[in-house]
Motif scaffolding. Structure first.
Motif, PDB file in Angstrom:
ATOM      1  N   ILE A 230      45.215  38.157  54.156  1.00  7.07           N
ATOM      2  CA  ILE A 230      44.896  39.211  53.186  1.00  7.07           C
ATOM      3  C   ILE A 230      44.653  38.598  51.811  1.00  7.07           C
ATOM      4  CG2 ILE A 230      45.790  41.244  51.987  1.00  7.07           C
ATOM      5  CD1 ILE A 230      47.398  41.883  54.541  1.00  7.07           C
ATOM      6  N   LEU A 231      45.507  37.665  51.416  1.00  7.60           N
ATOM      7  CA  LEU A 231      45.352  37.040  50.101  1.00  7.60           C
ATOM      8  C   LEU A 231      44.087  36.199  50.029  1.00  7.60           C
ATOM      9  CD1 LEU A 231      49.056  36.013  49.381  1.00  7.60           C
ATOM     10  CD2 LEU A 231      47.808  38.019  48.559  1.00  7.60           C
ATOM     11  N   ASP A 232      43.764  35.494  51.134  1.00  6.86           N
ATOM     12  CA  ASP A 232      42.499  34.746  51.162  1.00  6.86           C
ATOM     13  C   ASP A 232      41.317  35.673  50.883  1.00  6.86           C
ATOM     14  OD1 ASP A 232      43.889  32.476  51.795  1.00  6.86           O
ATOM     15  OD2 ASP A 232      43.327  32.467  53.930  1.00  6.86           O
ATOM     16  N   GLN A 233      41.288  36.781  51.597  1.00  9.97           N
ATOM     17  CA  GLN A 233      40.163  37.700  51.447  1.00  9.97           C
ATOM     18  C   GLN A 233      40.164  38.359  50.065  1.00  9.97           C
ATOM     19  OE1 GLN A 233      37.819  37.627  53.391  1.00  9.97           O
ATOM     20  NE2 GLN A 233      38.515  37.204  55.484  1.00  9.97           N
ATOM     21  N   TYR A 234      41.354  38.629  49.524  1.00  7.34           N
ATOM     22  CA  TYR A 234      41.413  39.241  48.199  1.00  7.34           C
ATOM     23  C   TYR A 234      40.901  38.280  47.124  1.00  7.34           C
ATOM     24  CZ  TYR A 234      43.123  41.683  44.088  1.00  7.34           C
ATOM     25  OH  TYR A 234      43.199  42.326  42.876  1.00  7.34           O
ATOM     26  N   GLU A 235      41.256  37.003  47.232  1.00  5.33           N
ATOM     27  CA  GLU A 235      40.767  36.030  46.251  1.00  5.33           C
ATOM     28  C   GLU A 235      39.250  35.882  46.345  1.00  5.33           C
ATOM     29  OE1 GLU A 235      42.915  32.387  46.514  1.00  5.33           O
ATOM     30  OE2 GLU A 235      44.811  33.283  45.866  1.00  5.33           O
ATOM     31  N   ARG A 236      38.726  35.941  47.554  1.00  5.58           N
ATOM     32  CA  ARG A 236      37.259  35.905  47.694  1.00  5.58           C
ATOM     33  C   ARG A 236      36.628  37.132  47.045  1.00  5.58           C
ATOM     34  NH1 ARG A 236      38.706  34.178  53.239  1.00  5.58           N
ATOM     35  NH2 ARG A 236      38.383  31.917  53.368  1.00  5.58           N
ATOM     36  N   HIS A 237      37.298  38.287  47.203  1.00  8.72           N
ATOM     37  CA  HIS A 237      36.781  39.509  46.587  1.00  8.72           C
ATOM     38  C   HIS A 237      36.786  39.390  45.063  1.00  8.72           C
ATOM     39  CE1 HIS A 237      35.778  43.788  46.413  1.00  8.72           C
ATOM     40  NE2 HIS A 237      36.671  43.899  45.444  1.00  8.72           N
ATOM     41  N   MET A 238      37.833  38.809  44.497  1.00  6.80           N
ATOM     42  CA  MET A 238      37.884  38.631  43.050  1.00  6.80           C
ATOM     43  C   MET A 238      36.768  37.691  42.581  1.00  6.80           C
ATOM     44  SD  MET A 238      40.212  40.630  42.092  1.00  6.80           S
ATOM     45  CE  MET A 238      40.397  40.141  40.385  1.00  6.80           C
ATOM     46  N   GLN A 239      36.460  36.674  43.377  1.00  7.61           N
ATOM     47  CA  GLN A 239      35.339  35.791  43.046  1.00  7.61           C
ATOM     48  C   GLN A 239      34.023  36.565  43.086  1.00  7.61           C
ATOM     49  OE1 GLN A 239      35.208  32.774  41.975  1.00  7.61           O
ATOM     50  NE2 GLN A 239      33.048  32.253  42.246  1.00  7.61           N
ATOM     51  N   PHE A 240      33.904  37.455  44.056  1.00  3.37           N
ATOM     52  CA  PHE A 240      32.713  38.318  44.167  1.00  3.37           C
ATOM     53  C   PHE A 240      32.572  39.204  42.927  1.00  3.37           C
ATOM     54  CE2 PHE A 240      31.689  42.770  45.471  1.00  3.37           C
ATOM     55  CZ  PHE A 240      30.308  42.621  45.582  1.00  3.37           C
ATOM     56  N   LEU A 241      33.687  39.829  42.485  1.00  2.00           N
ATOM     57  CA  LEU A 241      33.631  40.675  41.291  1.00  2.00           C
ATOM     58  C   LEU A 241      33.253  39.863  40.062  1.00  2.00           C
ATOM     59  CD1 LEU A 241      36.726  43.047  41.723  1.00  2.00           C
ATOM     60  CD2 LEU A 241      34.330  43.470  42.301  1.00  2.00           C
ATOM     61  N   HIS A 242      33.690  38.610  40.025  1.00  2.00           N
ATOM     62  CA  HIS A 242      33.316  37.743  38.907  1.00  2.00           C
ATOM     63  C   HIS A 242      31.799  37.510  38.875  1.00  2.00           C
ATOM     64  CE1 HIS A 242      33.081  34.253  36.262  1.00  2.00           C
ATOM     65  NE2 HIS A 242      32.521  33.582  37.249  1.00  2.00           N
ATOM     66  N   LEU A 243      31.192  37.361  40.054  1.00  2.00           N
ATOM     67  CA  LEU A 243      29.753  37.083  40.110  1.00  2.00           C
ATOM     68  C   LEU A 243      28.904  38.291  39.756  1.00  2.00           C
ATOM     69  CD1 LEU A 243      29.650  34.925  43.364  1.00  2.00           C
ATOM     70  CD2 LEU A 243      29.300  34.113  41.020  1.00  2.00           C
ATOM     71  N   VAL A 244      29.392  39.503  40.070  1.00  4.44           N
ATOM     72  CA  VAL A 244      28.571  40.703  39.855  1.00  4.44           C
ATOM     73  C   VAL A 244      29.033  41.520  38.648  1.00  4.44           C
ATOM     74  CG1 VAL A 244      28.008  40.883  42.293  1.00  4.44           C
ATOM     75  CG2 VAL A 244      29.987  42.118  41.415  1.00  4.44           C
ATOM     76  N   ARG A 245      29.923  40.966  37.822  1.00  5.41           N
ATOM     77  CA  ARG A 245      30.483  41.730  36.691  1.00  5.41           C
ATOM     78  C   ARG A 245      29.384  42.123  35.695  1.00  5.41           C
ATOM     79  NH1 ARG A 245      31.055  36.436  35.692  1.00  5.41           N
ATOM     80  NH2 ARG A 245      30.747  35.653  33.575  1.00  5.41           N
TER      81      ARG A 245
END
Length: 664
Positions: A649-664
């Motif tokens: 879950i944490l792996d996927q959440y950190e990837r999601h945060m990286q995704f939000l960083h790219l599309v902010r």
């Protein structure tokens, strides 16, 4: 995008807002037209002229945008995306899939327009002198434009949108799902239901136009063979007879027999095409076919935007090109749903070029061979009566052409039979699609309730009969142009939504590749335990217990920590869908979704106790699959410890945060 809350569940049933909106509009329209047929015909014609003069440019631009969008998408990196989960494989082989796409390109309207339209353009060209070789060449160029890439482009676009959101994002197999990237969960509210309602209205009138042209064509064939007169009541009787047959097929479960007859029918249609080719001026027809293709492709960019703006004003554009573009748009939910259902597991690139090119080849060959045969008779053999019939009685024109061929009575009788079967199968499919569009619940591949098929069959017959009474062909064309206008705008919004979804998916993939999150530990136990787990095919009860005893506690533990951190966390157990999910909101940004869903599969034949065993022929095994907002991640958690699930879950959440960083 988040999809778990919109996953289909329960029994398929009527969707009241969509049904009542679409049915109310169509019923009111039918009653008004039947009550005031002459006035309604005049109103429709005036409205069509207004639409052609006012928004003709818009129809030309919109249809070109649909085509450009699907081609550019297929050629781009998005073309590698699958219409389904990444591990999904196509249900049908290339040959079977191509055969079904080929069948989608055959309709009774091919019989109505293949001769009457080119002869009409020959006698009444939009530009130049009538009755000349130049007019003939222009007539075939226009015919190819109307039946070419633009139409199949809008079919490919709608089919791609339906399949992508239903099979890759687990959203309903409905038009409104394409707006999810724009309005989120509001697709299950008034806006989304209005989108589906307008789609149904456009489809009913598009199908009604097809039935109208078809019944005129059949009436002419019966008149030629048996002297049955052309009257409105005869046509209403034919509509009632054939729609009744289609409804019986749709609700009685005899589809397989009709499908066999339909397959035979397609073989007869191909035989008829080859007969006209080889019994006529074969060399001339082959020459003109190649030249027509070259003329069409060479003039395609110019003709896509040709509004005849510098010519003397006329109603030609509204009566032909604008009508065709509206008709293709009206038919797009019908054909789009069909090709979406047979294309799960295909890449977007495969899908787009298959839909654009496979049916197109047969359609253009049909139009060229029949059209040039008729033009040859008029220009080189003095059959002026054939040319005049295209203007005065277009539904009879094909039969007058076939009259010049050997065994004409037999050939015409076969043509009438082919037309009848195509009429019934198209109406049958149309009622099923309309019932699906006005239903909700169930799985994406489930059809709507049978009573809805009966209702929509009756409504389509009512609309067709009303339009024939109010003005025949002109009324059919006018109604299609008007009802397609709002739906064409919805398609532009769907295009925006689809593009946004593709962009977000690409950014998600980049985030996955660039994530620095630590790799989760291996499954518990030594290598012997891992091997035992690899060859074990768990039952439903085993996976359900795993969800309850391991997955749910892991998600609850993570939830508690996220709540302590002040994040907006919603744990969503969903017994109806055999899933457990976690959603973390980020304000206006995309939420993080982590869902573990139980999915069943047939046990492979090589497995001990699998399908190779006759006693366990229908046995299924189950997996606890991880789904994120973009769909299945193709891996199974069964065998993981609670700590390993938390790490995942944490792996996927950190990837999601990286995704939000790219599309902010």
């Amino acid at each position: 995008m988040s999809a778990p809350s919109t996953l289909p569940s329960g029994q398929v049933r009527m969707n009241p807002p969509v049904f009542y909106f679409a049915a109310g509009f169509i019923l009111l329209f039918g009653i008004v037209v039947i009550a005031f047929p002459k006035q309604a015909g005049a109103w429709l014609l005036e409205a069509q002229n207004w639409a052609a003069n006012t928004v003709g440019w818009y129809y030309m631009l919109a249809m070109t945008l649909y085509l450009v969008f699907v081609v550019v998408t297929a050629l781009s990196g998005y073309g590698k995306i699958k219409l389904g989960a990444d591990h999904d494989e196509p249900e049908f082989s290339y040959l079977s899939w191509a055969g079904m796409l080929f069948a989608a390109g055959i309709s009774i309207t091919l019989f109505f327009f293949c001769v009457s339209e080119p002869l009409t353009h020959l006698a009444q060209p939009p530009q130049g002198t009538a009755g000349t070789p130049e007019a003939a060449r222009q007539a075939m160029q226009i015919l190819f434009l109307h039946w070419g890439l633009h139409g199949w482009g809008v079919f490919a676009f709608v089919g791609m949108a339906l399949a992508y959101f239903a099979y890759r994002h687990n959203l309903p197999l409905a038009l409104r799902s394409a707006l999810y990237p724009l309005i989120g969960k509001r697709i299950n509210g008034p806006i989304g239901y209005a989108v589906d309602g307008f789609g149904i209205i456009a489809t009913v009138f598009g199908l009604g136009a097809d039935m109208g042209f078809g019944v005129l064509h059949l009436n002419s064939g019966l008149d030629y063979l048996f002297g049955i007169a052309h009257t409105h009541w005869i046509q209403v009787g034919l509509i009632t007879l054939m729609m009744g047959a289609a409804i019986i097929v749709a609700v009685s479960g005899v589809d397989k027999g009709v499908r066999v007859m339909s397959d035979i029918n397609m073989l007869l249609a191909c035989a008829l095409l080859l007969f006209v080719l080889f019994a006529g001026p074969t060399q001339h027809l082959l020459n003109t076919l190649i030249q027509n293709i070259g003329d069409y492709l060479g003039a395609l960019p110019m003709k896509s935007f040709d509004l005849y703006a510098y010519d003397k004003p006329s109603d030609w554009l509204g009566g032909w090109t604008v009508f065709y573009w509206a008709w293709w748009i009206a038919w797009s939910p019908f054909v789009g749903l069909f090709i979406a259902r047979i294309s799960r597991g295909r890449t977007i690139r495969e899908f787009v070029f298959g839909v654009l090119l496979i049916p197109l080849g047969f359609t253009l060959a049909w139009m060229s061979i029949f059209g040039n045969s008729a033009i040859d008779q008029v220009l080189n053999h003095g059959m002026t009566a054939l040319g005049m019939s295209a203007i005065d009685n277009p539904s009879m024109t094909l039969y007058l052409l076939l009259e010049t061929y050997p065994w004409s009575k037999t050939v015409i009788a076969v043509t009438v039979f082919i037309s009848f079967v195509f009429f019934v199968t198209s109406a049958d499919s149309g009622t099923v699609v309309l019932s699906t569009l006005s239903a909700k619940g169930g799985n994406p591949d489930e059809d709507g309730p049978k009573w809805l098929r009966v209702f929509w069959g009756a409504m389509t017959a009512l609309v067709t009969s009303a339009l024939l009474f109010s003005g025949s062909i002109d009324a059919l064309k006018s109604a299609v142009v008007l009802t397609s206008l709002p739906f064409s705008m919805i398609l532009l919004l769907m295009m925006w939504g689809l593009h946004k979804a593709f962009y977000l998916e690409s950014q998600k993939q980049i985030a996955q590749m660039h994530s620095l999150a630590p790799v989760s530990g291996s499954k518990r136990g030594g290598w012997r335990q891992r091997l035992s787990q690899a060859v074990h095919f768990p039952s439903r009860d085993e996976v359900y217990r795993f969800l309850e005893t391991t997955v749910r506690p892991a998600i609850e533990e993570v939830t508690a920590v996220f709540v302590e951190k002040g994040l907006n966390v919603v744990a969503q157990p969903d017994p109806a869908n055999d899933s457990v999910s976690l959603e973390i909101g980020h304000g206006e940004q995309h939420p993080f979704i982590y869902q573990v869903q139980m999915r069943g599969y047939f046990t492979p034949s090589f497995a001990r106790g699998g399908m190779g065993s006759k006693q366990l022929n229908n046995r299924r095994y189950y997996r606890a699959e991880v789904h994120l907002s973009e769909g299945s991640q193709d891996y199974d958690l069964v065998g993981y410890t609670k700590e390993q699930i938390i790490n995942d879950i944490l792996d996927q959440y950190e990837r999601h945060m990286q995704f939000l960083h790219l599309v902010r």
